[in-house]
Design an enzyme around this catalytic site. Structure first.
Site, short mmCIF file in Angstrom:
data_model
loop_
_atom_site.label_atom_id
_atom_site.label_comp_id
_atom_site.label_asym_id
_atom_site.label_seq_id
_atom_site.Cartn_x
_atom_site.Cartn_y
_atom_site.Cartn_z
N ALA A 93 17.12 -17.11 9.00
CA ALA A 93 15.80 -17.13 9.64
C ALA A 93 15.41 -15.74 10.14
CB ALA A 93 15.79 -18.13 10.79
N HIS A 140 0.85 -1.18 0.00
CA HIS A 140 0.00 0.00 0.00
C HIS A 140 0.89 1.24 0.00
CE1 HIS A 140 -3.55 -2.42 0.81
NE2 HIS A 140 -2.83 -3.08 1.69
N LYS A 176 15.39 -5.58 -0.41
CA LYS A 176 16.33 -5.18 -1.46
C LYS A 176 16.91 -6.45 -2.09
CE LYS A 176 17.71 -0.66 0.22
NZ LYS A 176 16.68 -0.37 1.11
#
Length: 180
Positions: free
Chosen positions: A155, A109, A161
């Site tokens: 983990a 959003h 990126k």
């Protein structure tokens, strides 16, 4: 002669029926050796293209209306959620391991000021995971991310990126740790 319980027979055929129903919704009817530990939930109308030897563990949710391409020899761990939009898409390369509780989403959003959250337009970007990638437990991968071949994601990492090939990344956000 060994006794085979009716319950065991029922479970076997139920699992086969679930797999057949799932495969009917994919766009590669010739995929071989697809294994499902438990039902894979589909929400919306995702376009799924499967390679051979794909294994789905339990409680996986694939939703949206975009294209999800899964290569050969891929395993997707328990409780993984994959959201794929028609504006972007997700591809997972061959020989990739995805641990439990991972989350992939190719949209977000907007965060413009002066607009309500609900009225914000969505933004989209592809996710591309290379071959021979290991994604650790509870990893989140966001839109516009490419993970290079032979990479490892530790983990509980957040990938926002690109991840270079032959490397190990971990953290929130994921940072370079070392070359493999």
């Amino acid at each position: 002669m060994a006794k085979i319980s009716l319950l065991r027979i029922f479970k076997h055929f139920r699992k086969k029926a679930i797999l057949c129903a799932f495969l009917k919704k994919t766009h590669n009817k010739n995929a071989k050796n697809i294994k499902m530990i438990d039902k894979v939930k589909l929400r919306g109308n995702p376009k799924i293209v499967l390679g051979n030897n794909v294994k789905f563990y339990s409680n996986i949710l694939i939703w949206g209306d975009g294209e999800l391409i899964i290569g050969n020899n891929v395993e997707i761990g328990d409780n993984t959620i994959i959201y794929v939009s028609k504006e972007a898409g997700i591809s997972i390369g061959d020989n990739t391991l995805i641990a439990a509780n991972c989350y992939f989403i190719d949209m977000n959003h907007s965060t413009k000021t002066g607009m309500t959250v609900k009225s914000q337009p969505n933004t989209y970007g592809k996710i591309k995971i290379g071959n021979n990638v290991w994604i650790g437990e509870d990893v989140t991968i966001l839109k516009n991310v490419e993970i290079g071949q032979n990479a490892v994601i530790g983990a509980k990492s957040l990938c926002n990126k690109n991840i270079k090939p032959n490397s190990i990344y971990a953290g929130v956000p994921a940072r370079f740790i070392k070359d493999k």
